[in-house]
Write an enzyme that holds these catalytic residues in place. Sequence first.
Site, PDB file in Angstrom:
ATOM      1  N   TYR A 292     -87.597  62.998  41.961  1.00 13.52           N
ATOM      2  CA  TYR A 292     -86.494  63.956  42.143  1.00 13.52           C
ATOM      3  C   TYR A 292     -86.442  64.407  43.587  1.00 13.52           C
ATOM      4  CZ  TYR A 292     -83.524  67.954  40.783  1.00 13.52           C
ATOM      5  OH  TYR A 292     -82.497  68.849  40.629  1.00 13.52           O
ATOM      6  N   TYR A 342     -75.991  63.359  41.846  1.00 14.04           N
ATOM      7  CA  TYR A 342     -76.880  64.474  41.518  1.00 14.04           C
ATOM      8  C   TYR A 342     -76.479  65.033  40.156  1.00 14.04           C
ATOM      9  CZ  TYR A 342     -78.987  69.157  41.811  1.00 14.04           C
ATOM     10  OH  TYR A 342     -79.691  70.305  41.570  1.00 14.04           O
TER      11      TYR A 342
END
Lengths: 390, 137
Positions: A292, A342
């Site tokens: 991430y 995202y």
Amino acid sequence: MSGRGSRAVIAGVGHTEYSQDSGRSTLRLAAEASLAALDDAGIDPCAVDGTVSFSLDTNDELAVMRTLGIPELRFAARTRGGGGGACATVQLAAAAVESGQADVVLVYRAFNERSAHRFGQPVRADPATTEPLWNLALPFGVDTPAKIYALTFQAYMHAFGLTNADFGRYTVVARTWAATNPGAQFFGRPITLEDHQASRWIVEPVLRKLDCCLESDGGVALVVTSAERAADQGARAVEIDAATASHLEGGHEMFSYHHDDLTAYPEGQAMARRLYRQAGLTAADIDVAMIYENFSPIVFLQLEALGFCGRGEARDFIAEGHIGPGGSLPVNTNGGLLGEGYIHGMNNIVEAVRQLRGTAPNQIADAEHVLVSAGRSGLILGRTETRGNP
Amino acid sequence: MRVRPPTVGHDDAFFWEGAAAGRLLVQRCATCGELRHPPGPMCPRCHSLEWDTVASSGHGRVLSWILSHHPTRPDDEPRVVVLVALDEGTRLVSNLIDGPDLTGPDRPTLNGRRVSVTFVDHEGTVLPQFRLAETEP
């Protein structure tokens, strides 16, 4: 994972396009992604009896249930925090299936994070959040996630002698992967380090614009069910070999100013120990890592915390090409949150599944074990063919 | 420098009241003496709900720093945000004022530098902020 019930697998994945303006409601995005995931799993929406989402998701379970025509839910859960909980959605869904509390769990996350409510913008302190550090940081000019995180990353830079250009080398790799991923928002648009260094400062001396993740509208959904059910439906299932969440004493959401060593990432270290132990693997067994990245420096901290390289070695590990095409540990082969889109880390789980199925645009040969880190939750996913019968 | 006033609550009112009176207060468990910051309702070590405060000497060192530009007024002078480790052991986010120019690659090192607190009134909001200490202890 093993439990008293049947082991859980990821049977289906689905997603919308990732864009700067979806032009439609978050509920519609959630429904589209969910239907795609259920179709991928070969499971009818009527079979869904559990849901998992993020506490931040604005799509109420009942709205999703009503929209998909689901007759009954007996399990509904949400993960805490933000994107750090992306992998915890699978942890929760698997726990429901393996404990017998649900047979088919729909995991969903959908938002218009670019065209509507944007997470990176300056915020007001809200006493209702109970995160006291917001109130103690805002008056001093810490008003965005970029600034919150940068105050930690600067300690890492100073300790190991990095410059912003070192962080830029990660972004170049992410954009290289994204450039050959047709689903990526930056498809066809790789960058050079010079491009990175020319992008404007967001938080000097740490983050430039090209160190920051995309902002996206879109939705992702997963279907988690038992291995038997997945096999019955003919789904291309992916094994959940390890799943965990990781929080340590004294912690805060986003602010990590309390750690004795600001240059380490102890939540990641604790997470990695548990994941490898659960899966019976080590870092050396991981073929692809999905990490991430709200901001590029966090990849450096996580590579070290997850045991892929030693402390302070991430700069050279990245600069030497280990995480890019042809590297020993491909990272974020979809382009990651900087390059593909995202969706709060959920699109990285989709990529992990694709790698294990052999269907990724940037397919890594013989990918057998994929580690997915969302920072505060993690997974090790595995290829089904390496298992015996369910 | 426009300052966003804090939203004061039950657990941290003492901190802002202390700042307004020129004191940098750190919460202390009245039962076991453990210090904590940011403030909280209960001691994590012994779970006591009783607390008092100690006035910090105001001395500490810089652990990290960034430049914070105003979100909508790009020509405003940036603020230097620092994470300070107080000598008492707790850490807090604040600003470095009257410091060196930190723009550009030839900036001086701030990490590890000694600092001391001062209290600055920003249109009614008093903030504990820091200056580089003139001498090392």
